[in-house]
Design a protein around this motif. Structure first.
Motif, PDB file in Angstrom:
ATOM      1  N   ALA A 115       1.196  -3.457   4.496  1.00 55.19           N
ATOM      2  CA  ALA A 115       0.004  -3.830   3.153  1.00 55.19           C
ATOM      3  C   ALA A 115      -1.032  -3.539   4.216  1.00 55.19           C
ATOM      4  O   ALA A 115      -1.361  -4.851   5.714  1.00 55.19           O
ATOM      5  CB  ALA A 115      -0.079  -4.359   2.668  1.00 55.19           C
TER       6      ALA A 115
ATOM      7  N   HIS B  45      -5.431  -2.777   5.557  1.00 55.22           N
ATOM      8  CA  HIS B  45      -7.077  -2.691   4.806  1.00 55.22           C
ATOM      9  C   HIS B  45      -8.119  -2.099   6.036  1.00 55.22           C
ATOM     10  O   HIS B  45      -7.412  -2.276   7.321  1.00 55.22           O
ATOM     11  CB  HIS B  45      -7.804  -3.737   4.910  1.00 55.22           C
TER      12      HIS B  45
ATOM     13  N   SER C   8     -11.710  -0.719   1.747  1.00 56.91           N
ATOM     14  CA  SER C   8     -10.150   0.055   0.939  1.00 56.91           C
ATOM     15  C   SER C   8      -8.943  -0.507   1.335  1.00 56.91           C
ATOM     16  O   SER C   8      -9.242  -1.364   2.371  1.00 56.91           O
ATOM     17  CB  SER C   8     -10.357   1.500   1.148  1.00 56.91           C
ATOM     18  N   GLN C   9      -8.129  -1.124   0.445  1.00 58.11           N
ATOM     19  CA  GLN C   9      -6.459  -0.898   1.115  1.00 58.11           C
ATOM     20  C   GLN C   9      -6.408  -0.247   0.778  1.00 58.11           C
ATOM     21  O   GLN C   9      -5.616   0.246   0.418  1.00 58.11           O
ATOM     22  CB  GLN C   9      -6.490  -2.801   0.808  1.00 58.11           C
ATOM     23  N   GLY C  10      -4.228  -1.133   0.890  1.00 56.15           N
ATOM     24  CA  GLY C  10      -3.357  -0.001   0.623  1.00 56.15           C
ATOM     25  C   GLY C  10      -2.558  -0.068   1.843  1.00 56.15           C
ATOM     26  O   GLY C  10      -1.696  -1.045   2.680  1.00 56.15           O
TER      27      GLY C  10
ATOM     28  N   LEU D  14      -1.936   6.667   2.937  1.00 54.73           N
ATOM     29  CA  LEU D  14      -2.193   5.566   2.271  1.00 54.73           C
ATOM     30  C   LEU D  14      -2.206   6.011   1.043  1.00 54.73           C
ATOM     31  O   LEU D  14      -2.572   6.197   0.145  1.00 54.73           O
ATOM     32  CB  LEU D  14      -3.552   5.240   2.821  1.00 54.73           C
ATOM     33  N   ARG D  15      -1.035   4.419   1.320  1.00 52.87           N
ATOM     34  CA  ARG D  15      -0.802   4.390  -0.845  1.00 52.87           C
ATOM     35  C   ARG D  15      -1.945   3.759  -1.805  1.00 52.87           C
ATOM     36  O   ARG D  15      -1.412   2.329  -1.173  1.00 52.87           O
ATOM     37  CB  ARG D  15       0.192   3.928  -1.018  1.00 52.87           C
ATOM     38  N   THR D  16      -2.299   3.813  -2.404  1.00 46.08           N
ATOM     39  CA  THR D  16      -3.450   3.006  -3.189  1.00 46.08           C
ATOM     40  C   THR D  16      -2.628   3.210  -4.764  1.00 46.08           C
ATOM     41  O   THR D  16      -2.069   4.208  -4.806  1.00 46.08           O
ATOM     42  CB  THR D  16      -4.811   3.794  -3.293  1.00 46.08           C
TER      43      THR D  16
ATOM     44  N   GLN E 151      -4.379   4.755  -6.833  1.00 44.89           N
ATOM     45  CA  GLN E 151      -4.814   5.774  -7.187  1.00 44.89           C
ATOM     46  C   GLN E 151      -3.990   6.923  -6.682  1.00 44.89           C
ATOM     47  O   GLN E 151      -4.480   8.179  -7.061  1.00 44.89           O
ATOM     48  CB  GLN E 151      -6.324   6.123  -6.698  1.00 44.89           C
TER      49      GLN E 151
ATOM     50  N   ARG F 198      -3.072   8.380  -0.181  1.00 51.64           N
ATOM     51  CA  ARG F 198      -4.351   8.981   0.515  1.00 51.64           C
ATOM     52  C   ARG F 198      -4.663   9.647   1.648  1.00 51.64           C
ATOM     53  O   ARG F 198      -4.472   8.145   2.698  1.00 51.64           O
ATOM     54  CB  ARG F 198      -6.018   7.642  -0.169  1.00 51.64           C
TER      55      ARG F 198
END
Length: 285
Positions: A235, A237, A242-244, A257-259, A261, A264
């Motif tokens: 994980a 930031h 944003s974070q993911g 980056l897995r979010t 949504q 990404r």
């Protein structure tokens, strides 16, 4: 800090690398403002032969995002490699540089011995979250009347690329608790490391990997990078808030980056990435 004059393997490096880089030179200076800055000055004046410039001390060393690289003489290996490149795509060069250095400084990557990894896009970290090295990559447009051979077969114009790296060799003279990322050094891994030994170990392979990148892009390095990726599965930031969860890299070198949504891609640029949990896992087999 040692007062013994440093013996650099300049001739050995020249003999090994010059056949691959005609016109290559090795230059060692006792002090300079910045090896990157000096090669940039030279390139803009038309001096674009391949070179590695080493400084035993820098008074104005620089890192990514305008950060200052602080050093005392003898504590670090500080150098810049400059050469003309014309790759088909510049994307991913920083990953290749970090990966090449990590593999040279520590050949194996298993759960028992591997401790050097690459923190996207090019920093070298130990697996416990301490920073070992950083790289700053810059390119210069050369004067139009300078005709110099470039490596790669890209359609765009050739540019003089400067690959500047600082590697902590000795423990810092004072505590680094105030730094955002804790500091590591090569002598944490083996007390026999010295700056000249590190340069001799990494530079020939770095040249080969940069030339391979110029001809074939990032593709030959993606699987290798996965073995050294200290962020994968963590994980994280970003400096944009944003974070993911980091899921490795894409074929263009962007961080995946897995979010909530979805997946990404994150392009290097001015984005800084940090693990949320600084206690990084042990090395993957």
């Amino acid at each position: 800090m040692s007062t013994t004059p440093t013996r650099w393997p300049a001739e050995d490096l020249w003999l090994e690398i010059a056949p691959r880089l005609p016109g290559f030179t090795v230059e060692v200076l006792p002090e300079i403002d910045s090896t990157n800055t000096e090669l940039m000055r030279r390139a803009r004046s038309g001096q674009v032969d391949p070179i590695v410039l080493v400084a035993e001390s820098q008074t104005a060393g620089r890192g990514r995002l305008g950060r200052q690289w602080i050093n005392q003489p003898g504590d670090c290996l500080m150098y810049s490699l400059g050469l003309m490149l014309q790759p088909a795509d510049w994307s991913g060069l920083s990953l290749v540089v970090g990966l090449s250095i990590a593999e040279s400084l520590q050949a194996t990557a298993d759960a028992h011995t591997a401790r050097i990894g690459v923190k996207w896009p090019n920093d070298l970290w130990l697996w416990d979250g301490r920073k070992l090295a950083g790289t700053l990559i810059e390119t210069a447009n050369v004067p139009v009347d300078v005709l110099a051979p470039a490596h790669g077969r890209g359609p765009g114009p050739a540019r003089f690329v400067i690959l500047g790296t600082g590697i902590n060799v000795c423990p810092p003279p004072s505590r680094s608790d105030a730094l955002s990322t804790p500091v590591a050094c090569l002598q944490d891994l083996d007390p026999r490391w010295t700056a000249p030994l590190a340069l001799q170990r990494l530079l020939p392979r770095l040249v080969e990997d940069v030339l391979l990148f110029a001809d074939h892009g990032l593709a030959p390095f993606v699987e290798r990078f996965a073995q050294r990726d200290v962020l994968r599965g963590r994980a994280v930031h970003l400096s944009d808030g944003s974070q993911g969860v980091a899921e490795g890299i894409a074929t263009d070198g962007s961080l995946l980056l897995r979010t909530p949504q979805g997946l990404r891609p994150v392009i290097s640029g001015d984005v800084s990435v940090r693990p949320i949990d600084m206690a990084l896992p042990t090395a993957r087999p």
